[in-house]
Design a protein around this motif. Structure first.
Motif, short mmCIF file in Angstrom:
data_model
loop_
_atom_site.label_atom_id
_atom_site.label_comp_id
_atom_site.label_asym_id
_atom_site.label_seq_id
_atom_site.Cartn_x
_atom_site.Cartn_y
_atom_site.Cartn_z
N HIS A 50 0.84 -1.20 0.00
CA HIS A 50 0.00 0.00 0.00
C HIS A 50 0.87 1.25 0.00
CE1 HIS A 50 -3.57 2.40 0.61
NE2 HIS A 50 -3.07 2.93 1.71
N PHE A 51 1.94 1.21 0.82
CA PHE A 51 2.85 2.34 0.87
C PHE A 51 3.55 2.53 -0.47
CE2 PHE A 51 7.22 3.85 1.51
CZ PHE A 51 6.96 5.10 2.04
N GLU A 52 3.91 1.43 -1.12
CA GLU A 52 4.57 1.51 -2.42
C GLU A 52 3.66 2.17 -3.44
OE1 GLU A 52 7.63 0.99 -5.24
OE2 GLU A 52 7.62 0.86 -3.04
N THR A 53 2.36 1.82 -3.39
CA THR A 53 1.40 2.44 -4.30
C THR A 53 1.30 3.94 -4.05
OG1 THR A 53 0.13 0.39 -4.37
CG2 THR A 53 -0.99 2.38 -5.10
N ILE A 110 2.28 7.14 -6.50
CA ILE A 110 1.33 8.23 -6.77
C ILE A 110 1.94 9.58 -6.39
CG2 ILE A 110 -0.90 9.23 -6.10
CD1 ILE A 110 -1.94 6.38 -5.78
N LEU A 111 2.59 9.63 -5.23
CA LEU A 111 3.21 10.89 -4.79
C LEU A 111 4.34 11.32 -5.73
CD1 LEU A 111 3.36 10.38 -0.90
CD2 LEU A 111 1.91 11.97 -2.18
N ILE A 112 5.13 10.34 -6.18
CA ILE A 112 6.20 10.68 -7.12
C ILE A 112 5.62 11.23 -8.41
CG2 ILE A 112 8.01 9.67 -8.57
CD1 ILE A 112 8.66 7.77 -6.28
N MET A 165 4.47 15.94 -11.84
CA MET A 165 3.51 16.78 -12.56
C MET A 165 3.53 18.21 -12.02
SD MET A 165 0.35 14.08 -12.91
CE MET A 165 -0.74 15.32 -13.64
N PHE A 166 3.59 18.34 -10.67
CA PHE A 166 3.64 19.67 -10.06
C PHE A 166 4.91 20.41 -10.45
CE2 PHE A 166 4.96 22.42 -6.52
CZ PHE A 166 3.88 23.30 -6.47
#
Length: 464
Positions: free
Chosen positions: A409-412, A416-418, A423-424
């Motif tokens: 779950h943390f890897e997912t 997503i955060l990366i 994108m930001f």
């Protein structure tokens, strides 16, 4: 008359001396080498300090097996004639050069081992392996196995196999192939009867399709110990006939449902020592309906195998999972009762109901072994034999499973955060660039000398 006899004798002595320099004396050779054998005539001249080959073979009336390992034969001269089948071994002889047509007097040679020598691309040529010359053409030789392992070859001449139409096994392990260049591709395209190809321990980063697309009889391919990142897509050229594939000791980091698409004829697959491999995903082996043996040893970072990695159909009989970092193994992974060989030692397994059910399905020939795999009991943190687990383990809630789920779950979330961060960052960069360009444009406009447009009124400029 005496002078003529003297000259003839002198010439004969000189020729004899030169011959001794080129060839080893073959008289009483069986006193220096080992001779014998029942079904074959075996001549073993290993490690005898030879610098040249023999002038003649000992008398033989059956297959000749001649071994000259660990001598110092810099140049391999034209071999003595023989009409019988011949098998030759010249490994570890410091061979640098091959005389053109060195096999022409032994056209029935079936096997030659030239491994662990000093042969280079520049010193080998199709001329070297030509057979006897007859009626203005070179006859082919009967060679079936050619071992050139551990030399210094980086490319093969285009016509290298021209006189070897019967070649079935080629060993190029431990050479200097970084890529299979056009010359090598052309050479390999001519050995249509090849059944075994060993390209292990080179520097290959890809498998060029043109090098293998004509190998319609190839059943075994060894690509271990190269620099492959992915399972080569070009393997589908071999999909109808390839049986054994070794991709061990490469940099492959991903095994998915498309990895072995198109090679459904494989029966044995070796994927050992892949240090970048962490997970085997769903349906990875589902496209291998004939798979009988799978080796996944020594993958130190392999933590999980998806429960649907084999799909719904499998004929697997041998599974090797020794020395990985597996934390769990799903009971629904495959039909365990079909296995005749199963190895699971040296993993990070936690004792759970899956392992108990797997043990219950396995053949007694496997589970009765006392040196089987171990797991850690979450209740006591003690090590236990997997094959001695009892049903009460199914009542224990797995702590590692929860941790592993949290890690996935943390890897997912991390992915997503990366992605959002990237994108930001891109959006911010574009915004800054647009702002900067607008600022530059505004500055240039303010610094212009005529900031106000000059209007011309033709009426005011007329004479009254």
């Amino acid at each position: 008359m005496k002078m003529t006899m003297f000259i003839v004798i002198s010439i004969l002595l000189i020729c004899s001396t030169l011959a001794d320099e080129v060839y080893e004396n073959s008289k009483n050779v069986c006193q220096k080498c080992k001779c014998g054998g029942e079904d074959e005539f075996i001549l073993d001249c290993s490690d005898k300090g030879f610098k040249n080959i023999l002038a003649n073979w000992p008398a033989h009336d059956k297959t000749l097996v001649a071994t000259f390992s660990h001598n110092n034969i810099t140049t391999l001269e034209i071999l003595p004639p023989s009409n019988h089948t011949v098998r030759l071994v010249f490994d570890h002889c410091n061979i640098k050069y091959l005389d053109p047509g060195f096999l022409k007097e032994v056209k029935n040679v079936e096997y030659i081992d030239l491994s662990y020598n000093l042969l280079t691309t520049e010193e080998i040529d199709g001329e070297d392996f030509k057979g006897p010359y007859n009626n203005s053409v070179y006859c082919p030789i009967a060679l079936k196995t050619l071992n050139l392992a551990y030399n210094q070859i980086h490319s093969l001449p285009r016509k290298f196999f021209e006189s070897m139409p019967s070649l079935e096994e080629l060993n190029l392990e431990g050479n200097d192939f970084v890529t299979l260049d056009p010359n090598t591709q052309m050479a390999l395209s001519t050995v249509s009867n090849l059944r075994v190809l060993n390209l292990a321990r080179n520097e290959l980063t890809e498998l060029v399709g043109d090098a293998i697309k004509n190998l319609n009889n190839l059943v075994e391919l060894n690509l271990s110990s190269n620099r492959l990142d992915f399972v080569p897509e070009t393997l589908d050229y071999l999909g109808k006939h390839l049986k054994v594939l070794d991709l061990s000791d490469n940099y492959i980091f991903e095994l998915r449902d498309e990895s072995f698409l198109g090679v459904n004829s494989i029966t044995e697959l070796y994927l050992d020592n892949l240090p970048r491999l962490k997970t085997i995903y769903v349906d990875t082996f589902a496209n291998l309906p004939n798979l009988r043996k799978l080796s996944l040893r020594d993958n130190i970072n392999l933590m999980s195998i998806d429960r649907e990695a084999f799909g719904i159909n499998t004929t697997l009989q041998e599974l090797y999972l020794t020395n990985n970092s597996l934390m769990e193994l799903d009971h629904k992974l495959l039909k365990w009762s079909n296995l005749r060989v199963f190895e699971l030692k040296d993993n990070l397994l936690e004792c759970d109901c899956n392992l108990f059910n797997i043990t219950r399905d396995l053949d007694n020939e496997i589970t009765r072994r006392l040196d089987g795999p171990t797991c850690v009991d979450p209740r006591t943190d003690a090590s236990r034999q997997v094959y001695s687990l009892t049903e009460d383990i199914c009542e224990v809630k797995s702590t590692r499973a929860s941790i592993q789920h949290a890690m996935r779950h943390f890897e997912t979330i991390r992915v997503i955060l990366i992605t959002l961060t990237a994108m930001f960052t891109i959006a911010t960069f574009l915004a800054v660039m647009i702002a900067f360009l607008r600022y530059r444009r505004g500055t240039a406009y303010r610094n212009y000398n005529f900031t106000t447009q000059v209007q011309y009124n033709p009426i005011q400029n007329q004479y009254i």
